[in-house]
Design an enzyme around this catalytic site. Structure first.
Site, PDB file in Angstrom:
ATOM      1  CE  LYS A   1     -59.395 -27.810 -44.220  1.00 39.65           C
ATOM      2  NZ  LYS A   1     -58.660 -27.935 -45.587  1.00 39.65           N
TER       3      LYS A   1
ATOM      4  CG  ASN B   1     -61.387 -26.466 -47.849  1.00 45.47           C
ATOM      5  OD1 ASN B   1     -60.813 -26.389 -46.724  1.00 45.47           O
ATOM      6  ND2 ASN B   1     -61.072 -27.416 -48.856  1.00 45.47           N
TER       7      ASN B   1
ATOM      8  CD  GLU C   1     -55.554 -37.396 -42.747  1.00 49.75           C
ATOM      9  OE1 GLU C   1     -56.889 -37.092 -42.601  1.00 49.75           O
ATOM     10  OE2 GLU C   1     -54.984 -36.890 -43.863  1.00 49.75           O
TER      11      GLU C   1
ATOM     12  CG  HIS D   1     -58.784 -32.727 -43.345  1.00 49.22           C
ATOM     13  ND1 HIS D   1     -57.855 -32.866 -44.811  1.00 49.22           N
ATOM     14  CD2 HIS D   1     -58.354 -33.836 -42.781  1.00 49.22           C
ATOM     15  CE1 HIS D   1     -57.262 -33.814 -44.601  1.00 49.22           C
ATOM     16  NE2 HIS D   1     -57.529 -34.443 -43.523  1.00 49.22           N
TER      17      HIS D   1
ATOM     18  CE1 TYR E   1     -54.263 -30.909 -45.356  1.00 52.24           C
ATOM     19  CE2 TYR E   1     -53.889 -29.390 -43.805  1.00 52.24           C
ATOM     20  CZ  TYR E   1     -54.656 -29.804 -44.456  1.00 52.24           C
ATOM     21  OH  TYR E   1     -56.006 -29.930 -44.355  1.00 52.24           O
TER      22      TYR E   1
HETATM   23  P1  CMP Z   1     -57.967 -30.585 -47.263  1.00 54.47           P
HETATM   24  O1  CMP Z   1     -59.126 -31.407 -47.817  1.00 54.47           O
HETATM   25  O2  CMP Z   1     -57.828 -30.353 -46.105  1.00 54.47           O
HETATM   26  O3  CMP Z   1     -56.552 -30.925 -48.332  1.00 54.47           O
HETATM   27  C1  CMP Z   1     -55.651 -30.105 -48.762  1.00 54.47           C
HETATM   28  C2  CMP Z   1     -55.974 -28.845 -48.749  1.00 54.47           C
HETATM   29  O4  CMP Z   1     -55.216 -27.935 -49.659  1.00 54.47           O
HETATM   30  C3  CMP Z   1     -57.323 -28.732 -49.080  1.00 54.47           C
HETATM   31  O5  CMP Z   1     -58.479 -28.909 -48.024  1.00 54.47           O
HETATM   32  C4  CMP Z   1     -57.754 -26.976 -49.345  1.00 54.47           C
HETATM   33  O6  CMP Z   1     -57.676 -26.344 -48.088  1.00 54.47           O
HETATM   34  C5  CMP Z   1     -56.118 -26.853 -49.951  1.00 54.47           C
HETATM   35  N1  CMP Z   1     -56.205 -26.903 -51.161  1.00 54.47           N
HETATM   36  C6  CMP Z   1     -56.374 -27.752 -52.137  1.00 54.47           C
HETATM   37  N2  CMP Z   1     -56.102 -27.407 -53.427  1.00 54.47           N
HETATM   38  C7  CMP Z   1     -55.880 -26.072 -53.355  1.00 54.47           C
HETATM   39  C8  CMP Z   1     -55.619 -24.967 -54.169  1.00 54.47           C
HETATM   40  N3  CMP Z   1     -55.843 -25.359 -55.658  1.00 54.47           N
HETATM   41  N4  CMP Z   1     -55.168 -23.764 -53.933  1.00 54.47           N
HETATM   42  C9  CMP Z   1     -55.202 -23.370 -52.536  1.00 54.47           C
HETATM   43  N5  CMP Z   1     -55.599 -24.525 -51.435  1.00 54.47           N
HETATM   44  C10 CMP Z   1     -55.987 -25.590 -52.006  1.00 54.47           C
END
Ligand code: CMP
Length: 147
Positions: free
Chosen positions: A8, A111, A125, A114, A48
């Site tokens: 990311k 984070n 995906e 993904h 998403y």
């Molecule tokens: P990802 O695994 O890419 O899938 C959805 C993404 O949404 C997740 O990683 C985070 O980057 C984001 N995400 C999920 N939950 C939250 C949350 N409570 N607050 C902000 N971002 C979130």
């Protein structure tokens, strides 16, 4: 089996992409397709779309379009479930020791990585970023390299 992972924008920006790729390779994943992209708002919203009703959707789209990211099609036995284990929980504060997010992620949103969460989503995906013809050509499929 293939699955889709994305390094990311936070991890690319902070110079952790190489360490994350090395981590995946050390866990037995082989890269079958990779590129650096800057997602458009429409692309991020479509990728998403399962989260479109969530309160964090707008923020997630803004983050994912904030800089380049690196989608990769990676292969391994049990790739989908194993990669989910290797990356750890969504929130790095809750991720197990030694996981990618524990090591490299900043927050629940920023984070680092993904990974597809089911075989069905992995197929969708992977296809979002890589055509079947492209992956077969990269792999050297003779049917596609002999003209
Ligand atoms: P990802 O695994 O890419 O899938 C959805 C993404 O949404 C997740 O990683 C985070 O980057 C984001 N995400 C999920 N939950 C939250 C949350 N409570 N607050 C902000 N971002 C979130």
């Amino acid at each position: 089996m293939l699955t889709l992972t994305i390094i990311k924008p936070d991890a690319v920006e902070s110079g952790r992409a190489g360490k994350i790729l090395g981590h995946l390779e050390a866990e037995g994943f082989t890269v079958r397709g990779a590129r650096m992209v800057r997602l458009s708002e429409v692309e991020a919203r479509v990728f998403y779309e399962v989260h479109r009703e969530r309160p964090f959707f707008g923020s997630l789209v803004a983050f994912m379009t904030s800089g380049p990211c690196i989608p990769m099609a990676v292969e391994r036995d049990e790739a989908v479930s194993y990669l989910r284990e290797v990356i750890g929980a969504t929130d790095p504060a809750e991720a197990a020791a030694g996981t990618v997010r524990k090591l490299y992620a900043e927050s629940k949103e920023r984070n680092a990585i993904h990974a597809s969460d089911s075989p069905e989503n992995a197929a969708r995906e992977v296809a979002f970023f890589f055509s079947e013809a492209e992956l077969r050509r990269i792999a050297g499929d003779p049917a596609l390299t002999q003209v």
